[in-house]
Scaffold this motif. Structure first.
Motif, PDB file in Angstrom:
ATOM      1  N   THR A 105      -3.868  22.335  41.278  1.00  0.00           N
ATOM      2  CA  THR A 105      -4.902  21.320  41.461  1.00  0.00           C
ATOM      3  C   THR A 105      -5.623  21.518  42.789  1.00  0.00           C
ATOM      4  O   THR A 105      -6.850  21.413  42.873  1.00  0.00           O
ATOM      5  CB  THR A 105      -4.284  19.912  41.400  1.00  0.00           C
ATOM      6  N   VAL A 106      -4.871  21.830  43.829  1.00  0.00           N
ATOM      7  CA  VAL A 106      -5.460  22.039  45.150  1.00  0.00           C
ATOM      8  C   VAL A 106      -6.462  23.188  45.122  1.00  0.00           C
ATOM      9  O   VAL A 106      -7.417  23.220  45.896  1.00  0.00           O
ATOM     10  CB  VAL A 106      -4.354  22.317  46.187  1.00  0.00           C
ATOM     11  N   LEU A 107      -6.262  24.129  44.221  1.00  0.00           N
ATOM     12  CA  LEU A 107      -7.154  25.279  44.112  1.00  0.00           C
ATOM     13  C   LEU A 107      -8.600  24.835  43.895  1.00  0.00           C
ATOM     14  O   LEU A 107      -9.535  25.507  44.341  1.00  0.00           O
ATOM     15  CB  LEU A 107      -6.684  26.184  42.967  1.00  0.00           C
ATOM     16  N   ALA A 108      -8.796  23.710  43.224  1.00  0.00           N
ATOM     17  CA  ALA A 108     -10.154  23.210  42.973  1.00  0.00           C
ATOM     18  C   ALA A 108     -10.898  22.918  44.266  1.00  0.00           C
ATOM     19  O   ALA A 108     -12.126  22.982  44.309  1.00  0.00           O
ATOM     20  CB  ALA A 108     -10.096  21.961  42.105  1.00  0.00           C
ATOM     21  N   SER A 109     -10.177  22.614  45.333  1.00  0.00           N
ATOM     22  CA  SER A 109     -10.825  22.292  46.606  1.00  0.00           C
ATOM     23  C   SER A 109     -11.378  23.521  47.298  1.00  0.00           C
ATOM     24  O   SER A 109     -12.095  23.396  48.295  1.00  0.00           O
ATOM     25  CB  SER A 109      -9.833  21.575  47.533  1.00  0.00           C
ATOM     26  N   THR A 110     -11.085  24.718  46.795  1.00  0.00           N
ATOM     27  CA  THR A 110     -11.552  25.957  47.436  1.00  0.00           C
ATOM     28  C   THR A 110     -12.868  26.462  46.857  1.00  0.00           C
ATOM     29  O   THR A 110     -13.298  27.562  47.196  1.00  0.00           O
ATOM     30  CB  THR A 110     -10.483  27.060  47.327  1.00  0.00           C
ATOM     31  N   THR A 111     -13.515  25.685  45.984  1.00  0.00           N
ATOM     32  CA  THR A 111     -14.799  26.119  45.432  1.00  0.00           C
ATOM     33  C   THR A 111     -15.915  26.036  46.462  1.00  0.00           C
ATOM     34  O   THR A 111     -16.873  26.802  46.413  1.00  0.00           O
ATOM     35  CB  THR A 111     -15.184  25.266  44.220  1.00  0.00           C
ATOM     36  N   ASN A 112     -15.799  25.066  47.373  1.00  0.00           N
ATOM     37  CA  ASN A 112     -16.791  24.866  48.443  1.00  0.00           C
ATOM     38  C   ASN A 112     -18.189  24.568  47.923  1.00  0.00           C
ATOM     39  O   ASN A 112     -19.176  24.747  48.644  1.00  0.00           O
ATOM     40  CB  ASN A 112     -16.832  26.072  49.382  1.00  0.00           C
ATOM     41  N   GLU A 113     -18.298  24.139  46.673  1.00  0.00           N
ATOM     42  CA  GLU A 113     -19.576  23.764  46.070  1.00  0.00           C
ATOM     43  C   GLU A 113     -19.329  22.560  45.173  1.00  0.00           C
ATOM     44  O   GLU A 113     -18.176  22.252  44.844  1.00  0.00           O
ATOM     45  CB  GLU A 113     -20.141  24.922  45.245  1.00  0.00           C
ATOM     46  N   PRO A 114     -20.395  21.856  44.754  1.00  0.00           N
ATOM     47  CA  PRO A 114     -20.211  20.702  43.874  1.00  0.00           C
ATOM     48  C   PRO A 114     -19.375  21.062  42.641  1.00  0.00           C
ATOM     49  O   PRO A 114     -19.724  21.975  41.892  1.00  0.00           O
ATOM     50  CB  PRO A 114     -21.637  20.307  43.502  1.00  0.00           C
ATOM     51  N   THR A 115     -18.295  20.331  42.450  1.00  0.00           N
ATOM     52  CA  THR A 115     -17.307  20.654  41.416  1.00  0.00           C
ATOM     53  C   THR A 115     -16.961  19.421  40.613  1.00  0.00           C
ATOM     54  O   THR A 115     -16.754  18.344  41.174  1.00  0.00           O
ATOM     55  CB  THR A 115     -16.022  21.216  42.069  1.00  0.00           C
ATOM     56  N   LEU A 116     -16.891  19.583  39.298  1.00  0.00           N
ATOM     57  CA  LEU A 116     -16.412  18.525  38.416  1.00  0.00           C
ATOM     58  C   LEU A 116     -14.992  18.872  38.003  1.00  0.00           C
ATOM     59  O   LEU A 116     -14.753  19.939  37.419  1.00  0.00           O
ATOM     60  CB  LEU A 116     -17.292  18.394  37.180  1.00  0.00           C
ATOM     61  N   LEU A 117     -14.057  17.990  38.295  1.00  0.00           N
ATOM     62  CA  LEU A 117     -12.667  18.160  37.883  1.00  0.00           C
ATOM     63  C   LEU A 117     -12.391  17.244  36.700  1.00  0.00           C
ATOM     64  O   LEU A 117     -12.492  16.022  36.815  1.00  0.00           O
ATOM     65  CB  LEU A 117     -11.712  17.825  39.030  1.00  0.00           C
ATOM     66  N   ILE A 118     -12.078  17.830  35.555  1.00  0.00           N
ATOM     67  CA  ILE A 118     -11.667  17.056  34.385  1.00  0.00           C
ATOM     68  C   ILE A 118     -10.153  16.956  34.444  1.00  0.00           C
ATOM     69  O   ILE A 118      -9.434  17.930  34.247  1.00  0.00           O
ATOM     70  CB  ILE A 118     -12.152  17.722  33.090  1.00  0.00           C
ATOM     71  N   ASP A 119      -9.683  15.759  34.766  1.00  0.00           N
ATOM     72  CA  ASP A 119      -8.284  15.536  35.114  1.00  0.00           C
ATOM     73  C   ASP A 119      -7.510  14.966  33.934  1.00  0.00           C
ATOM     74  O   ASP A 119      -7.721  13.831  33.538  1.00  0.00           O
ATOM     75  CB  ASP A 119      -8.204  14.578  36.306  1.00  0.00           C
TER      76      ASP A 119
ATOM     77  N   PRO B 102     -18.923  14.094  25.498  1.00  0.00           N
ATOM     78  CA  PRO B 102     -20.170  13.677  26.171  1.00  0.00           C
ATOM     79  C   PRO B 102     -20.358  14.363  27.524  1.00  0.00           C
ATOM     80  O   PRO B 102     -21.499  14.637  27.925  1.00  0.00           O
ATOM     81  CB  PRO B 102     -19.990  12.160  26.334  1.00  0.00           C
ATOM     82  N   VAL B 103     -19.262  14.648  28.205  1.00  0.00           N
ATOM     83  CA  VAL B 103     -19.334  15.379  29.475  1.00  0.00           C
ATOM     84  C   VAL B 103     -19.830  16.798  29.217  1.00  0.00           C
ATOM     85  O   VAL B 103     -20.670  17.324  29.963  1.00  0.00           O
ATOM     86  CB  VAL B 103     -17.958  15.402  30.171  1.00  0.00           C
TER      87      VAL B 103
END
Length: 242
Positions: free
Chosen positions: A30-44, A74-75
């Motif tokens: 999950t923490v890996l998503a924080s390394t995109t450094n760009e606008p990110t949508l996380l579907i949790d 819809p997303v």
């Protein structure tokens, strides 16, 4: 009708990178998503966003077990039709948990267990392809990791986990990059987290780009830039377990 031909390099850049990241619990998927450094949508789908609560570039769409795919479609349509590129990355965390939700739903519809598994796979595989095929977006799906023993060969295969043989077998084929997130001890005995980009000793991993080293820092922005050939000044982020 005009026919449009693209250079291969341009096609890869336009499509974005498509990555499957299997890993054990607590390894830092999950923490890996924080390394995109760009606008990110996380579907949790795991209700596990505490570890990224300070990541201001991430928006979260939470999925519950009640008709999960109906909640997400819809997303998907929004992402397909959104021309302002609000999100550069989409992360589904995790595809394993989402498939288990769908299987539970199908088990209420079918008394035959095999039928329920088949229906789940028939829904999940097109779902994965639909997100994978989003053009102009980088798509990452995390997955649980399972160790599967081959009784005849006496070997153990480490691969992305999903309920049922059909979906589990198909997942690695759906992505250009299959990068298990692993905890490795360095020569000093300290634990480090690395993305494995080349399979060996029973580990299912692959890099269709041919641009990655066997082991890469767990930094999605750096992985993307390396694959599409962009120079990056991104300092590798430290991925810690939740």
């Amino acid at each position: 009708m005009a026919i449009n031909f693209q250079n291969v390099a341009d096609k890869v850049t336009d499509q974005g990178v498509k990555i499957l990241v299997p890993g054990d619990p607590g390894v830092g998927k999950t923490v890996l998503a924080s390394t995109t450094n760009e606008p990110t949508l996380l579907i949790d789908a795991e209700a596990g966003t505490m570890s990224i609560r300070n990541a201001k570039h991430i928006k979260v769409f939470s999925v519950t077990s009640d008709e999960p795919l109906a909640q997400i479609f819809p997303v998907l349509e929004y992402l397909r039709s959104n021309n302002d590129q609000k999100f550069k990355w989409v992360v589904i965390d995790s595809i394993s948990e989402l498939a288990e939700m769908v299987l539970t739903q199908e088990k209420t519809n079918f008394k035959n267990g095999m039928k329920a598994y088949g229906e789940m796979a028939d829904k999940m595989i097109p779902f994965c392809k639909a997100f994978r095929d989003l053009e102009g977006m980088n798509v990452v799906m995390t997955a649980k990791l399972k160790d599967e023993k081959d009784p005849e060969a006496g070997t153990i295969e480490h691969r992305a986990s999903a309920p049922g043989k059909q979906l589990s077998a198909q997942l690695p084929y759906l992505f250009d990059l299959v990068l298990p997130l692993r905890i490795i001890k360095n020569p000093d005995g300290e634990t480090e987290r690395w993305l494995m980009c080349e399979g060996d000793q029973g580990w299912i991993a692959k890099d269709r780009s041919g641009k990655l080293d066997k082991w890469e820092e767990p930094n999605l922005a750096a992985i993307r830039d390396k694959v599409v050939g962009k120079p990056t000044n991104t300092k590798p982020a430290v991925v810690k377990a939740a």
